[in-house]
Design a protein around this motif. Structure first.
Motif, mmCIF file in Angstrom:
data_model
loop_
_atom_site.group_PDB
_atom_site.id
_atom_site.type_symbol
_atom_site.label_atom_id
_atom_site.label_comp_id
_atom_site.label_asym_id
_atom_site.label_seq_id
_atom_site.Cartn_x
_atom_site.Cartn_y
_atom_site.Cartn_z
ATOM 1 N N ARG A 191 0.830 -1.216 0.000
ATOM 2 C CA ARG A 191 0.000 0.000 0.000
ATOM 3 C C ARG A 191 0.855 1.252 0.000
ATOM 4 N NH1 ARG A 191 -4.446 1.568 4.691
ATOM 5 N NH2 ARG A 191 -5.034 3.608 3.838
ATOM 6 N N TYR A 192 1.957 1.234 0.783
ATOM 7 C CA TYR A 192 2.837 2.391 0.879
ATOM 8 C C TYR A 192 4.140 2.108 0.141
ATOM 9 C CZ TYR A 192 -0.486 3.691 4.491
ATOM 10 O OH TYR A 192 -1.635 3.995 5.171
ATOM 11 N N LEU A 193 3.992 1.717 -1.090
ATOM 12 C CA LEU A 193 5.143 1.363 -1.913
ATOM 13 C C LEU A 193 6.127 2.523 -2.005
ATOM 14 C CD1 LEU A 193 6.083 -1.014 -3.789
ATOM 15 C CD2 LEU A 193 5.207 0.374 -5.669
ATOM 16 N N GLY A 194 7.391 2.228 -1.825
ATOM 17 C CA GLY A 194 8.417 3.254 -1.935
ATOM 18 C C GLY A 194 8.771 3.894 -0.611
ATOM 19 N N ASP A 195 8.066 3.541 0.476
ATOM 20 C CA ASP A 195 8.383 4.095 1.786
ATOM 21 C C ASP A 195 9.729 3.542 2.247
ATOM 22 O OD1 ASP A 195 6.830 5.389 4.424
ATOM 23 O OD2 ASP A 195 8.346 3.887 4.909
ATOM 24 N N ALA A 196 10.712 4.426 2.401
ATOM 25 C CA ALA A 196 12.086 3.996 2.666
ATOM 26 C C ALA A 196 12.209 3.224 3.974
ATOM 27 C CB ALA A 196 13.010 5.208 2.682
ATOM 28 N N GLU A 197 11.480 3.649 5.013
ATOM 29 C CA GLU A 197 11.598 2.980 6.306
ATOM 30 C C GLU A 197 10.982 1.585 6.279
ATOM 31 O OE1 GLU A 197 10.738 5.154 9.858
ATOM 32 O OE2 GLU A 197 11.245 7.077 8.934
ATOM 33 N N LEU A 198 9.887 1.410 5.549
ATOM 34 C CA LEU A 198 9.302 0.078 5.416
ATOM 35 C C LEU A 198 10.229 -0.848 4.633
ATOM 36 C CD1 LEU A 198 5.528 0.854 4.717
ATOM 37 C CD2 LEU A 198 6.497 -0.210 6.761
ATOM 38 N N ILE A 199 10.826 -0.324 3.580
ATOM 39 C CA ILE A 199 11.771 -1.122 2.784
ATOM 40 C C ILE A 199 12.960 -1.544 3.642
ATOM 41 C CG2 ILE A 199 13.398 -1.037 0.853
ATOM 42 C CD1 ILE A 199 11.404 0.847 -0.552
ATOM 43 N N GLU A 200 13.494 -0.600 4.419
ATOM 44 C CA GLU A 200 14.642 -0.908 5.282
ATOM 45 C C GLU A 200 14.269 -1.953 6.329
ATOM 46 O OE1 GLU A 200 17.803 1.370 8.282
ATOM 47 O OE2 GLU A 200 16.057 2.445 7.484
ATOM 48 N N LEU A 201 13.071 -1.828 6.915
ATOM 49 C CA LEU A 201 12.638 -2.789 7.924
ATOM 50 C C LEU A 201 12.509 -4.187 7.319
ATOM 51 C CD1 LEU A 201 11.646 -3.524 10.733
ATOM 52 C CD2 LEU A 201 9.362 -2.716 10.064
ATOM 53 N N ALA A 202 11.901 -4.278 6.124
ATOM 54 C CA ALA A 202 11.743 -5.585 5.467
ATOM 55 C C ALA A 202 13.102 -6.212 5.177
ATOM 56 C CB ALA A 202 10.935 -5.436 4.188
ATOM 57 N N GLU A 203 14.052 -5.406 4.724
ATOM 58 C CA GLU A 203 15.392 -5.926 4.425
ATOM 59 C C GLU A 203 16.103 -6.378 5.696
ATOM 60 O OE1 GLU A 203 17.131 -2.655 2.375
ATOM 61 O OE2 GLU A 203 16.263 -3.213 0.419
ATOM 62 N N ASP A 204 15.983 -5.573 6.764
ATOM 63 C CA ASP A 204 16.619 -5.942 8.029
ATOM 64 C C ASP A 204 16.015 -7.230 8.593
ATOM 65 O OD1 ASP A 204 18.242 -3.751 7.876
ATOM 66 O OD2 ASP A 204 17.123 -2.537 9.322
ATOM 67 N N MET A 205 14.677 -7.354 8.486
ATOM 68 C CA MET A 205 14.021 -8.542 9.020
ATOM 69 C C MET A 205 14.473 -9.805 8.295
ATOM 70 S SD MET A 205 12.332 -7.602 11.592
ATOM 71 C CE MET A 205 11.946 -9.327 11.823
ATOM 72 N N GLN A 206 14.679 -9.699 6.998
ATOM 73 C CA GLN A 206 15.139 -10.872 6.252
ATOM 74 C C GLN A 206 16.545 -11.287 6.661
ATOM 75 O OE1 GLN A 206 13.835 -10.938 1.892
ATOM 76 N NE2 GLN A 206 13.352 -8.830 2.466
ATOM 77 N N ARG A 207 17.325 -10.328 7.149
ATOM 78 C CA ARG A 207 18.677 -10.653 7.590
ATOM 79 C C ARG A 207 18.686 -11.302 8.978
ATOM 80 N NH1 ARG A 207 20.179 -5.842 4.689
ATOM 81 N NH2 ARG A 207 19.724 -4.533 6.503
ATOM 82 N N VAL A 208 17.783 -10.865 9.858
ATOM 83 C CA VAL A 208 17.875 -11.307 11.252
ATOM 84 C C VAL A 208 16.956 -12.474 11.586
ATOM 85 C CG1 VAL A 208 18.540 -8.983 11.996
ATOM 86 C CG2 VAL A 208 16.129 -9.665 12.111
ATOM 87 N N SER A 209 15.944 -12.744 10.756
ATOM 88 C CA SER A 209 14.987 -13.790 11.099
ATOM 89 C C SER A 209 14.827 -14.797 9.962
ATOM 90 C CB SER A 209 13.615 -13.182 11.422
ATOM 91 O OG SER A 209 12.633 -14.185 11.535
ATOM 92 N N PRO A 210 15.245 -16.036 10.169
ATOM 93 C CA PRO A 210 15.071 -17.072 9.131
ATOM 94 C C PRO A 210 13.600 -17.306 8.798
ATOM 95 C CG PRO A 210 16.613 -17.807 10.824
ATOM 96 C CD PRO A 210 15.990 -16.553 11.338
ATOM 97 N N GLU A 211 12.729 -17.258 9.815
ATOM 98 C CA GLU A 211 11.298 -17.469 9.555
ATOM 99 C C GLU A 211 10.735 -16.349 8.705
ATOM 100 O OE1 GLU A 211 12.312 -19.395 13.464
ATOM 101 O OE2 GLU A 211 12.616 -17.408 12.586
ATOM 102 N N PHE A 212 11.081 -15.118 9.046
ATOM 103 C CA PHE A 212 10.611 -13.987 8.250
ATOM 104 C C PHE A 212 11.088 -14.128 6.803
ATOM 105 C CE2 PHE A 212 10.555 -9.837 6.364
ATOM 106 C CZ PHE A 212 9.476 -9.177 6.938
ATOM 107 N N ARG A 213 12.349 -14.460 6.630
ATOM 108 C CA ARG A 213 12.925 -14.596 5.289
ATOM 109 C C ARG A 213 12.194 -15.676 4.488
ATOM 110 N NH1 ARG A 213 17.629 -14.689 6.900
ATOM 111 N NH2 ARG A 213 17.998 -16.931 7.083
ATOM 112 N N GLN A 214 11.893 -16.800 5.131
ATOM 113 C CA GLN A 214 11.201 -17.890 4.434
ATOM 114 C C GLN A 214 9.778 -17.498 4.048
ATOM 115 O OE1 GLN A 214 10.819 -21.439 6.809
ATOM 116 N NE2 GLN A 214 9.310 -22.346 5.447
#
Length: 282
Positions: A191-214
């Motif tokens: 919905r908020y495509l292009g929001d830099a903070e949401l993009i950063e959070l999604a990228e960080d979550m994929q790095r720190v959580s295997p379940e999130f990444r999967q």
């Protein structure tokens, strides 16, 4: 059969040009073999946007088919469109501007904080659209931990859900609830495509959580709350709640979440013990 409407022909050409500029590696897909062009295939765009290949093919052929705001947001995300490109996509497809992406964090009014403080045995908090926990009451701190002592990132509901080991151990059916909150998070990201903070959070979550990444790679969206959560608290035992989610009318980007103890579950009494123990020893 293609339409003779000029804006649909322009839409078809625009979609194809955006598809051609992306590589599979750029969107996390395998390159495969026998690829004639470096760009994405139609079926790959359809997969990323969670739509059927036939439907996307019709759209890229300039056919006059029904297109929803939600699907356009998914396409914009799948094709990695910029803010200007997203606007262009909506104007071509619907002849209207896309929903506005809010900026910054909204303040929680004193009236809402006052209401939170008076929910004595109902843990409650307010989140922004980026899932940051912006306000809370004492009961929420008793159950979830002292939010005031956490960093801004630790108070983010997505980060907290996937990285707080104590919470994960307490919540009954953590995996099921985690998949639901991730699906809601992906929907918000679309919905908020292009929001830099949401993009950063999604990228960080994929790095720190295997379940999130999967689960992130599965592209599930719009998970709905189950309405019930149970916790096995190490100090007071089982706590059972119905939980409700409300949109704040005067600030629609804010969400109020309230946990109401189930009748005859003993949760009110156990929560009272928990709050007392924290007041004495905390």
């Amino acid at each position: 059969m293609t339409s003779n409407q000029p804006h649909l022909k322009e839409l078809a050409d625009f979609l194809k040009s955006r598809r051609d500029r992306l590589t599979p590696a750029a969107v996390g897909l395998p390159s495969g073999t026998r690829r004639r062009t470096p760009g994405l295939r139609r079926e790959e765009v359809a997969q990323l946007a969670n739509v059927s290949t036939t439907w996307y093919t019709f759209l890229e052929q300039g056919r006059d088919i029904r297109v929803s705001t939600q699907v356009l947001e998914s396409l914009a995300q799948a094709l990695r469109l910029t803010s200007d490109e997203r606007t262009h996509l909506f104007m071509l497809a619907l002849q209207q501007l896309p929903p506005e992406i809010p900026h910054g964090k909204s303040a929680v009014s004193p009236a809402i904080q006052h209401m939170l403080d008076h929910l004595e045995f109902c843990p409650a908090y307010v989140t922004g659209y980026r899932f940051d926990i912006l306000a809370w009451n004492q009961a929420a701190c008793a159950l979830f931990g002292d939010f005031s002592s956490m960093t801004t990132r630790e108070r983010n509901k997505i980060w907290y859900f996937f990285t707080n080991a104590a919470y994960r151990q307490m919540l009954v059916d953590w995996e099921g609830h985690a998949q639901l909150i991730l699906a809601r998070f992906r929907s918000i990201c679309g919905r908020y495509l292009g929001d830099a903070e949401l993009i950063e959070l999604a990228e960080d979550m994929q790095r720190v959580s295997p379940e999130f990444r999967q689960w992130w790679s599965q592209h599930e969206v719009q998970g709905q709350p189950k309405g019930f959560k149970a916790y096995e608290h190490p100090l007071v035992g089982r706590l059972e709640f119905e939980y409700s989610v409300f949109q704040v009318i005067e600030a629609p980007e804010l969400t109020l979440v309230v946990y109401t103890p189930l009748p005859e579950s003993g949760t009110v009494e156990q929560l009272q013990k928990l709050k007392t123990s924290i007041d004495i020893y905390g």
